[in-house]
Design an enzyme around this catalytic site. Structure first.
Site, PDB file in Angstrom:
ATOM      1  N   ASP A   1      -2.807   2.275  -6.108  1.00 13.68           N
ATOM      2  CA  ASP A   1      -1.654   2.233  -5.308  1.00 13.68           C
ATOM      3  C   ASP A   1      -1.590   1.135  -4.272  1.00 13.68           C
ATOM      4  O   ASP A   1      -1.154   1.452  -3.193  1.00 13.68           O
ATOM      5  CB  ASP A   1      -1.604   3.717  -4.511  1.00 13.68           C
ATOM      6  CG  ASP A   1      -2.950   3.716  -3.507  1.00 13.68           C
ATOM      7  OD1 ASP A   1      -4.070   3.225  -3.749  1.00 13.68           O
ATOM      8  OD2 ASP A   1      -2.706   4.296  -2.532  1.00 13.68           O
ATOM      9  N   GLU A   2      -2.290   0.023  -4.587  1.00 15.85           N
ATOM     10  CA  GLU A   2      -2.533  -1.113  -3.588  1.00 15.85           C
ATOM     11  C   GLU A   2      -2.610  -2.257  -4.255  1.00 15.85           C
ATOM     12  O   GLU A   2      -3.406  -2.534  -5.289  1.00 15.85           O
ATOM     13  CB  GLU A   2      -3.891  -0.692  -2.710  1.00 15.85           C
ATOM     14  CG  GLU A   2      -4.045  -1.664  -1.567  1.00 15.85           C
ATOM     15  CD  GLU A   2      -5.430  -1.202  -0.796  1.00 15.85           C
ATOM     16  OE1 GLU A   2      -5.662  -1.870  -0.054  1.00 15.85           O
ATOM     17  OE2 GLU A   2      -6.126  -0.272  -1.064  1.00 15.85           O
TER      18      GLU A   2
ATOM     19  N   ASP B   1       0.770  -1.290   0.016  1.00 18.81           N
ATOM     20  CA  ASP B   1      -0.025  -0.042   0.046  1.00 18.81           C
ATOM     21  C   ASP B   1       0.777   1.207  -0.045  1.00 18.81           C
ATOM     22  O   ASP B   1       1.496   1.450   0.940  1.00 18.81           O
ATOM     23  CB  ASP B   1      -0.829   0.035   1.187  1.00 18.81           C
ATOM     24  CG  ASP B   1      -2.225   1.068   1.159  1.00 18.81           C
ATOM     25  OD1 ASP B   1      -2.174   1.642   0.160  1.00 18.81           O
ATOM     26  OD2 ASP B   1      -2.691   1.160   2.239  1.00 18.81           O
TER      27      ASP B   1
END
Length: 400
Positions: free
Chosen positions: A99-100, A4
């Site tokens: 983003d993860e 993350d």
């Protein structure tokens, strides 16, 4: 492993503008506007600023922060670079957001020490390549890995090797730490006197009585049981793509509202082409001034064409009586299939319609390629340009 990025939008802004570094930074609506915080830097979080917080409250808590509007095109571009880094290690990779992601390291690491070394390598490579930090959680299950990545933020690394370690960590934490237990379920449990994971386990019979199968799922998670696998990206299926905007002034101006729908249709078409998807369902969302929301949906032949999406959104909008001023309007696509379906469906059309459909698809693909390289506003139709002029203030909606 769950990876993350740390305050991703804010971190990208600070990377692009060194003057922002080390400063309280809020990405979202601007002070004086209606809207919420999208991402806050860790410096801003020290003042209590959080994602999804109304921007007015964020400004009250931290008026000295730097406030900037989101640049989604930029975040998407950086996200693609991130995904390439992560995908270079394994194809057992499940993207959850820009983003993860989850990564299955079973074939890459035989021991926890090896997994930690690999995680450190991914962290270092991400920082060296993009100048951004990430937090990683290593664990025996997806639920545990997700919690582990939150333990040492920012720029952290944490390991939960087994179910016993999981229970030791979460037993006295709020029930909301469990996967899938959101605000509504947390409130329902609270009314039963259940606030912590320990409470949940102690009241197992009561939980199963009130929540049935869902109750058993929560109990399994509390005990550390989570059998979900990482679903590789090419096997996963996006549930929906959507665009929406909270208006700065509530409006009954149909022309203005339709201008937004037209721009949403354009942006969604470009995303569908980029993802190789065709949408079969279009949904219009409206939130009234009193915060009540409605949705209207229609299933259509599979498409990734802006004209089709707008025509459907327009038809749905025309069915709505504007009983109140509109606070928010949005358009979403769902029920996806892939590009191969389009090629098969062309066989059912006449020769002239086949040629017209193929020409339109080629144009949409070309526009999307240009937008990908040079920005989504470089080329617009006359109708889209007129719509953007209305939306961006060259003709403001009337006051209500």
């Amino acid at each position: 492993m769950h990876v993350d990025m740390d305050a991703f939008f804010a971190a990208v802004e600070a990377q692009d503008n060194p003057a922002y570094r080390g400063q309280p930074l809020v990405v979202g609506a601007l002070p004086g506007q209606r809207g919420v915080v999208s991402t806050a830097s860790y410096e801003a979080r020290k003042f209590g600023v959080r994602s999804a917080m109304p921007i007015a409250e964020a400004y009250r808590r931290c008026p000295q922060a730097i406030y900037v509007k989101p640049r989604m095109d930029r975040y998407h571009a950086v996200s693609k670079d991130l995904h390439q880094i992560w995908a270079s290690y394994t194809n057992k990779l499940e993207f959850l957001a820009l983003d993860e992601a989850y990564m299955d390291l079973t074939d890459l690491a035989l021991t926890w020490d090896q997994a930690v070394d690999l995680a450190k390598e991914i962290k270092d490579r991400t920082k060296e390549t993009l100048g951004l930090t990430c937090s990683l959680g290593l664990a025996y299950s997806k639920a545990a890995a997700k919690v582990a990545s939150e333990e040492k933020k920012p720029d952290g690394l944490f390991v939960i090797p087994d179910a016993q370690a999981w229970q030791d960590l979460v037993l006295d934490r709020p029930v909301s730490i469990l996967y899938g237990v959101g605000r509504v379920t947390t409130d329902q449990l609270g009314r039963l006197g259940i606030f912590s994971v320990r409470d949940l386990l102690a009241q197992a019979d009561l939980v199963k009585l009130h929540f049935k199968e869902r109750g058993q799922e929560m109990l399994d998670l509390a005990r550390g049981k989570d059998l979900r696998n990482v679903v590789p990206y090419f096997e996963s299926e996006a549930k929906s793509l959507g665009k929406e905007r909270t208006l700065q002034e509530d409006s009954r101006d149909r022309d203005f509202l339709l201008s937004l729908v037209r721009l949403y249709a354009r942006d969604l078409a470009q995303e569908l082409v980029a993802e190789g998807l065709l949408a079969r369902t279009v949904t219009l969302k409206i939130t009234w001034a009193n915060m009540q929301a409605i949705t209207r949906s229609k299933t259509i032949p599979p498409t990734n064409q802006a004209a089709d999406l707008f025509a459907t959104g327009q038809a749905l909008f025309q069915q709505v009586s504007l009983v109140q001023p509109v606070r928010l309007i949005g358009l979403a696509t769902s029920n996806f299939t892939d590009q191969a379906y389009q090629q098969l469906s062309l066989a059912d059309l006449s020769a002239s319609k086949q040629a017209q459909a193929a020409k339109q698809a080629k144009l949409q693909n070309t526009l999307s390629d240009i937008s990908e390289k040079f920005g989504h506003r470089l080329l617009e139709t006359a109708a889209e340009l007129e719509a953007r002029q209305k939306v961006e203030g060259k003709r403001k909606p009337p006051q209500v």
